[in-house]
Every structure is written in C-alpha cells, then in structure tokens.
Design a protein around this motif. Structure first.
Motif: not given
Length: 426
Positions: A347, A351, A356, A360, A365-366
C-alpha cells in the motif's frame, strides 16, 4: 519422540517457563502425528494479534501474556512471554484503522489489535499483516523448513518457493516461534512431497481467471493429495501461481503442487513423481471449465452489484496498478463499494506511485491487513458482491449470507462503475 540435548533442556525449563510450555506442546503434537523427532526452523508465520471475544477476555484477566499462553501454547499457567527465538511474522489479522467506519467491525476490535501489535512487536514478531508474506520480504529458500499458517501461503511456500511446511495452526506456530522447532512429518519429508495425481489442462490456461478456475478444478478432484500439472498453459507469473494455489486449497486441501519446468522440485514430470509410476491424467477441458465457472457463479441471481472485492490473496503491486489504470478518469456508481486488499507495505508503494490516488479518486478504497472473510465484515447492507477470487467466491456467501459473482478483474471494475454484473465466460 527422539529429543536432542538442546530440546530436553528447553523442555525441562532451562530457557524459562514459556519455552518449556512450548516444547511440551510440540512434543504432544508430534507424538499425536507420529513424528519421530523435531526439525529446526528459522521462519515462522502465525497469528497472535487478531482480536476475538475470547482473546479480549483473556487479556482482561491477565494481559497479552495470558492470551498467548492459553491460545498459542495451550498453557493455563501465568507465564511471561520472552522474545521469539527465531524470525516470526504475523499473517493477516482483523481490519485495521484504515477500515474504521466502513463496516460494522467494532472500534474496540481495532483498538485491541493495535495493543496486540505493540506487545508482540516488542517480542520480536514482525507485523507483516498479510496472507502473502512472500510478497513483502518473507521469502524462504528451497529446502528450508518453515512453520507457516494460512492455506494459500502454505501451498505457495511448498510449491513455488520449494520451502517445506505443513499447514500449521496458532498453537504449533506459537510454540515454534519460541523454540525454533516443529515436528518432522508430512511435507517436511521428501517422500511425502512427490506428486500423487496427474492433471492435464486441455483448455488453454493463459489468464489470471483461467489459473483460478483450473486451480478450483484441481482441488475439487484431488482434495488433500499432491497434483502434478501438465498441458496447455502459458508461463505463469506470481499472481497466477498465487491464485492457482489458493483455489486448490479452497476447493480441496492442497498443500503442494508441481508444474514440470516451472516449480523448483519438478524439473521434469518424472521428478515430480519421484521416479515412480505416472498415473493416467485427470483431464480439464471445455466442459470442466464451464462446470467450474457455473459452480462459482451459482450463488449469484441479481445482476445489481453493490460491493466489489479485489485482492484475495492480497493483491500484488502490479494488480493494484491495473485497477488504478482501469479506473483512471472513471467514477464508481453511487451506492457501489470497491475494495482492493493489499499488504500494508505494498500500500505504501501504491501510494508513492499514485495508484491509491487514482483508485480513491474514482471512489474506491485500498485497504490492508485483512479481508472480509477473515474479519467477517463487508460494507453495511451488502447484498451482491463480485470478485476475481475463486477463494472469496467460494467462502464469502457462506460467511456473510450474500450473493456472489466471479469473473475477471476487468469485469469486476466494470461492475463497480456500472453497478451491474455483465460478466460471461469467454
């Protein structure tokens, strides 16, 4: 069991009460299995931190030491838990703070888990919090004896990495972390790793979905036996083998498979069978392929989808990137939830690469650390979900009482955008 001098000393308390309790458990466990001795391990993957009502009660009575003693050592004594003797990691557990408010999963469970992470990390447990520890740095080498839990991780370790582990439990891994020992039986023994069944793919296996469907067929037909796989398939990647193994362990109980020329213990088909007789193949053709697809989609009736789940086993960075690409410039249909489950370490990389943000921005959603099946929670009001995971399509309807659709990642993203299931077997 035959014990070494070191093991006798640990059993008799030379390294403290917790280690003695761990050795007592391992001896009882090994004797029940018919193991003649223990074997050294320096790689343990277990579960200590995931919350439960029983664990919460034990923590209230005597703290995390009490919870570990009872659940992970089968010991009712009040003992202190020292640092793990060998490298030990925590697999996936309950939802963490990134899922707070998204489900009915209680904030108290999240708080209990956070407290557990603090306790166990101080005792040398590496909180990887994923069902795919091999994606985030825990990569045992071929022939290494390890003690792992989690069916999809176990089959990957044995088959793809060539490490040696049985599908262990919370108690045996809890004891192994403190002692560096595990009973020598089952998949630790070379003769028990040879293939027992031959599966031949006549249908072309060349996509993530096809590998999952084929794996589901293999597990259904061999159950807990050891398949060797031949036939018409393209070179698999990490995600394909992860998906295939998870499906074999879901419909059956496969802990090791062989693909000649691909998996490390099967340079040839003859090697996969240890030089023994090669049986007649169980064939997987178009009729069998259709049966698997229909079976996995037998729990879906309404084409109105309100929840899409991707990342079981936890998604690789490439899989997260593909979801982000498919969602670029798109927006989820109002009332539809999309969750992508991935290890927390990946994750962070998602990002950094902007994946991500793309997910989003589209409304998805991650999330990390767990999954709806493990935590038994989905978005409130979920009635129909879609997934690219044969494992989740198999388990989640029974766990949560919801309908399921199984298809490709692209079909799942389309369902998230349109709110409708339009998947079909190509």
């Amino acid at each position: 069991m035959q014990l070494t001098d070191e093991e006798i000393r640990m059993r008799d308390g030379a390294d403290g009460a917790a280690v003695a309790a761990a050795m007592d458990l391992l001896i009882r466990y090994g004797e029940a299995l018919g193991a003649e001795r223990l074997v050294d391990t320096r790689n343990v993957a277990g579960t200590m931190t995931q919350p439960s009502p029983a664990k919460a009660q034990l923590v209230r009575e005597g703290g995390w030491a009490k919870a570990y003693a009872v659940i992970n050592l089968d010991c009712d004594d009040d003992i202190e838990i020292p640092r793990m003797k060998v490298p030990t990691c925590q697999l996936q557990h309950g939802f963490s703070d990134d899922a707070e408010g998204l489900t009915a999963y209680s904030p108290q469970s999240i708080e209990l888990q956070t407290d557990a992470e603090n306790y166990y990390s101080e005792r040398g447990v590496n909180i990887l919090a994923t069902c795919t520890p091999y994606q985030v740095g825990n990569l045992p080498v071929r022939g290494e004896h390890v003690a792992w839990m989690e069916s999809s991780a176990v089959v990957y370790a044995n088959s793809v990495l060539g490490a040696r582990t049985n599908c262990e439990g919370g108690a045996s891994t809890g004891a192994a972390g403190l002692t560096g020992k595990i009973p020598y039986w089952g998949n630790h023994i070379t003769e028990n790793r040879y293939a027992t069944h031959l599966l031949q793919a006549d249908a072309r296996i060349d996509t993530f979905q096809e590998w999952g469907m084929f794996g589901y067929f293999v597990g259904e037909h061999v159950q807990e036996a050891r398949p060797a796989i031949v036939g018409s398939f393209a070179q698999p990647d990490l995600a394909d083998l992860k998906h295939f193994g998870a499906a074999t362990a879901t419909s059956g109980g496969v802990e090791i498979f062989h693909i000649p020329g691909i998996t490390p213990e099967a340079p040839t088909l003859e090697a996969a069978f240890g030089g023994g007789a090669i049986p007649e193949p169980i064939r997987y053709g178009e009729a069998e392929r259709r049966w698997v697809y229909d079976t996995l989609n037998a729990q879906g009736e309404s084409d109105e989808v309100d929840f899409i789940l991707l990342g079981c086993p936890h998604a690789s960075l490439d899989q997260v990137a593909l979801v982000a690409h498919l969602l670029e410039g798109k927006r989820l249909k109002e009332g539809t939830e999309l969750w992508v489950m991935t290890p927390r370490a990946l994750r962070t990389m998602a990002d950094r690469n902007g994946y991500t943000r793309a997910i989003t921005r589209a409304g998805g959603k991650v999330l990390t650390d767990s999954c709806p099946a493990m935590s038994r929670a989905a978005p409130p009001g979920t009635k129909v979900f879609a997934t690219d995971s044969a494992k989740q399509a198999h388990y989640l309807p029974a766990i949560l009482g919801i309908e399921a659709w199984f298809g490709t990642l692209e079909e799942c993203v389309d369902a998230a955008i349109t709110g409708r299931w339009r998947g079909a077997l190509a």
